[in-house]
Motif scaffolding. Structure first.
Motif, PDB file in Angstrom:
ATOM      1  N   VAL A 288       0.900  -1.172   0.156  1.00 17.55           N
ATOM      2  CA  VAL A 288       0.045   0.072  -0.212  1.00 17.55           C
ATOM      3  C   VAL A 288       0.765   1.247  -0.110  1.00 17.55           C
ATOM      4  O   VAL A 288       1.939   1.224   1.053  1.00 17.55           O
ATOM      5  N   LEU A 289       0.727   2.027  -1.003  1.00 20.46           N
ATOM      6  CA  LEU A 289       1.455   3.237  -1.076  1.00 20.46           C
ATOM      7  C   LEU A 289       0.758   4.555  -0.562  1.00 20.46           C
ATOM      8  O   LEU A 289      -0.553   4.588  -0.687  1.00 20.46           O
ATOM      9  N   LEU A 290       1.270   4.932   0.907  1.00 25.11           N
ATOM     10  CA  LEU A 290       0.399   6.303   1.333  1.00 25.11           C
ATOM     11  C   LEU A 290       1.232   7.435   1.164  1.00 25.11           C
ATOM     12  O   LEU A 290       2.386   7.708   1.560  1.00 25.11           O
ATOM     13  N   ASP A 291       0.660   8.674   0.702  1.00 25.60           N
ATOM     14  CA  ASP A 291       1.121   9.922   0.570  1.00 25.60           C
ATOM     15  C   ASP A 291       0.825  10.492   1.868  1.00 25.60           C
ATOM     16  O   ASP A 291      -0.487  10.764   2.188  1.00 25.60           O
ATOM     17  N   LEU A 292       1.975  11.069   2.668  1.00 23.36           N
ATOM     18  CA  LEU A 292       1.732  11.799   3.965  1.00 23.36           C
ATOM     19  C   LEU A 292       2.249  13.139   3.940  1.00 23.36           C
ATOM     20  O   LEU A 292       3.326  13.541   3.450  1.00 23.36           O
ATOM     21  N   CYS A 293       1.689  13.783   4.837  1.00 26.77           N
ATOM     22  CA  CYS A 293       1.948  14.865   5.303  1.00 26.77           C
ATOM     23  C   CYS A 293       2.430  14.824   6.767  1.00 26.77           C
ATOM     24  O   CYS A 293       1.861  14.344   7.597  1.00 26.77           O
ATOM     25  N   GLY A 294       3.845  15.051   7.157  1.00 25.73           N
ATOM     26  CA  GLY A 294       4.464  14.558   8.289  1.00 25.73           C
ATOM     27  C   GLY A 294       4.729  15.698   9.406  1.00 25.73           C
ATOM     28  O   GLY A 294       4.854  17.020   8.923  1.00 25.73           O
ATOM     29  N   PRO A 295       4.967  15.307  10.431  1.00 20.69           N
ATOM     30  CA  PRO A 295       5.337  16.314  11.501  1.00 20.69           C
ATOM     31  C   PRO A 295       6.881  16.954  11.334  1.00 20.69           C
ATOM     32  O   PRO A 295       6.677  18.287  11.867  1.00 20.69           O
ATOM     33  N   ASP A 296       7.681  16.502  10.380  1.00 17.15           N
ATOM     34  CA  ASP A 296       8.767  17.481   9.979  1.00 17.15           C
ATOM     35  C   ASP A 296       8.456  18.464   8.717  1.00 17.15           C
ATOM     36  O   ASP A 296       9.539  18.950   8.184  1.00 17.15           O
TER      37      ASP A 296
END
Length: 329
Positions: A288-296
Motif C-alpha cells: 500500500v502506497l501512502l502519501d503523507l504530510c509529516g510532523p517534520d
C-alpha cells in the motif's frame, strides 16, 4: 424505549419533506441558478438565498454534502482533542445549520448554539429543520451581516463552513479575527478546490498568528509544505444522493464525493495526528502506497508491505484524510 435516531438520519428525514409542493423542475432550476452564483468569482454583497423556494431547493441539494464535509473535519479535530468537548458553539454564516447538525453528530449532549447569517429565509428554514434534532431545539438563529461589523460572543467553538468564498479579502480577515477573539477552537471548511484551499491557508495563517495551534488536518503548526500553485490539500466525504441530486446532475450513482479543505485550530495544545494521509491510498499487490504530510513539515510517500504484518492490514483499511499510523488499540 427506542433509542433516538442519530443526527444524520434525522437530517435526511427532515430534508426529505422539504420539496413537498415545490415542482421538481422549479427546484432543479433554482439549484442550477444558485450553484452558478456560488461558483462565481465576485464576492456578494447581498444574500444569495433570497426566498423560501431558493432556500428549500438549495438546502435539499447542498445541506447533506456540507454536513458530511463538516462532520469529517470535526471527526479529525475531535481525534486531536480527545478530552475536550465544546460547551458552546457559534456557527458563522451557517445558513440552514448544516454545521450545527455536524457538531451534534460529533459530540453528544446539549449546548448553547447560535447560528449567524444574513439571509433570513435560510435562518427560518434552519430553525424549522432544527426541531427534528433534540440538541438544537433551543438554538438561536440570528440575522447578522458577515464581515467587518461582525461581533461574536465568547464561545468554545466557532465553525465557518463554505462562507469565506462569498466575502471580500477584508471581510475574510475580519471574520477570522472575530472568531479567534471569541473562541477556544475555530474550524474553517471550504470547497476542496485550489481557491478554497488558498482561503483555508489564509485563515490558518491568521489563526496561528493569533496564538492558535493547528489540531487538524496538519501534524504541525508550521508553514504548509505544499509549494503554492503546484498542488492543494483537500479531502473527500461520501454523500448519499437524493433524487434532486440525480435530477440536477443527471447521474445514476446513489452517492457522490464532496471534496473539501479545512483547518481546525485551538488556543490550547492539541494532540495532532503523527502524519496525515493526503491522497487516496494506492493499494497494489502486497503493498500500500501512502502519501503523507509529516510532523517534520514534509510531504513524503511511505510504502507498507506484507512484511509489516498488522501495520499492512491497517494500511489496507486506511482512508484518505485519516491519521497515520493508526492509534494503538
Amino acid at each position: 424505549m427506542n433509542a433516538p435516531a442519530p443526527p444524520a438520519e434525522n437530517l435526511r428525514a427532515a430534508l426529505a419533506g422539504l420539496l413537498d409542493g415545490l415542482p421538481p423542475k422549479a427546484a432543479a432550476q433554482a439549484v442550477e441558478r444558485l450553484i452558478a452564483n456560488y461558483r462565481g468569482t465576485t464576492p456578494t454583497h447581498a444574500p444569495i438565498l433570497r426566498d423560501r423556494s431558493d432556500v428549500v431547493a438549495y438546502a435539499a441539494y447542498r445541506m447533506p454534502a456540507t454536513f458530511e464535509a463538516v462532520r469529517a473535519a470535526l471527526g479529525a479535530f475531535a481525534d486531536a482533542v480527545p478530552d475536550w468537548t465544546p460547551g458552546s458553539h457559534v456557527d458563522v454564516g451557517g445558513g440552514t445549520g448544516a454545521a450545527t447538525w455536524a457538531v451534534s453528530a460529533t459530540w453528544d449532549g446539549v449546548r448553547p448554539v447560535t447560528v449567524l447569517d444574513w439571509a433570513e429565509p435560510a435562518l427560518a428554514l434552519g430553525r424549522d429543520l432544527a426541531a427534528a434534532n433534540p440538541a438544537l431545539t433551543d438554538a438561536e438563529w440570528q440575522r447578522s451581516r458577515i464581515g467587518a461589523a461582525l461581533t461574536i460572543g465568547s464561545t468554545d467553538l466557532v465553525t465557518v463552513s463554505y462562507v469565506l468564498g462569498e466575502l471580500t479579502g477584508d471581510d475574510r480577515a475580519s471574520l477570522v479575527r472575530a472568531a479567534a477573539d471569541a473562541a477556544q477552537a475555530v474550524v474553517v471548511i471550504e470547497p476542496g478546490t485550489p481557491d478554497g484551499y488558498a482561503r483555508v491557508i489564509e485563515a490558518r495563517d491568521r489563526l496561528i498568528a493569533a496564538g492558535f495551534h493547528v489540531a487538524a488536518p496538519c501534524p504541525h503548526s508550521a508553514a504548509c509544505p505544499i509549494v503554492p500553485g503546484t498542488d492543494w490539500c483537500h479531502f473527500s466525504a461520501r454523500v448519499s444522493r437524493s433524487s434532486l441530486h440525480r435530477q440536477v446532475k443527471g447521474g445514476s450513482l446513489a452517492y457522490e464525493d464532496e471534496k473539501f479543505s479545512y483547518v481546525a485550530a485551538t488556543r490550547f495544545p492539541p494532540d495532532p495526528a503523527p502524519s496525515r494521509v493526503v491522497r487516496r491510498p494506492q493499494i497494489r499487490k502486497g503493498q500500500v502506497l501512502l502519501d503523507l504530510c509529516g510532523p517534520d513539515e514534509s510531504l513524503h510517500r511511505e510504502t507498507v508491505t506484507k512484511r509489516h504484518g498488522l501495520l499492512y492490514r491497517s494500511a489496507r483499511d486506511t482512508d484518505w484524510g485519516e491519521a497515520w499510523p493508526p492509534a494503538a488499540p
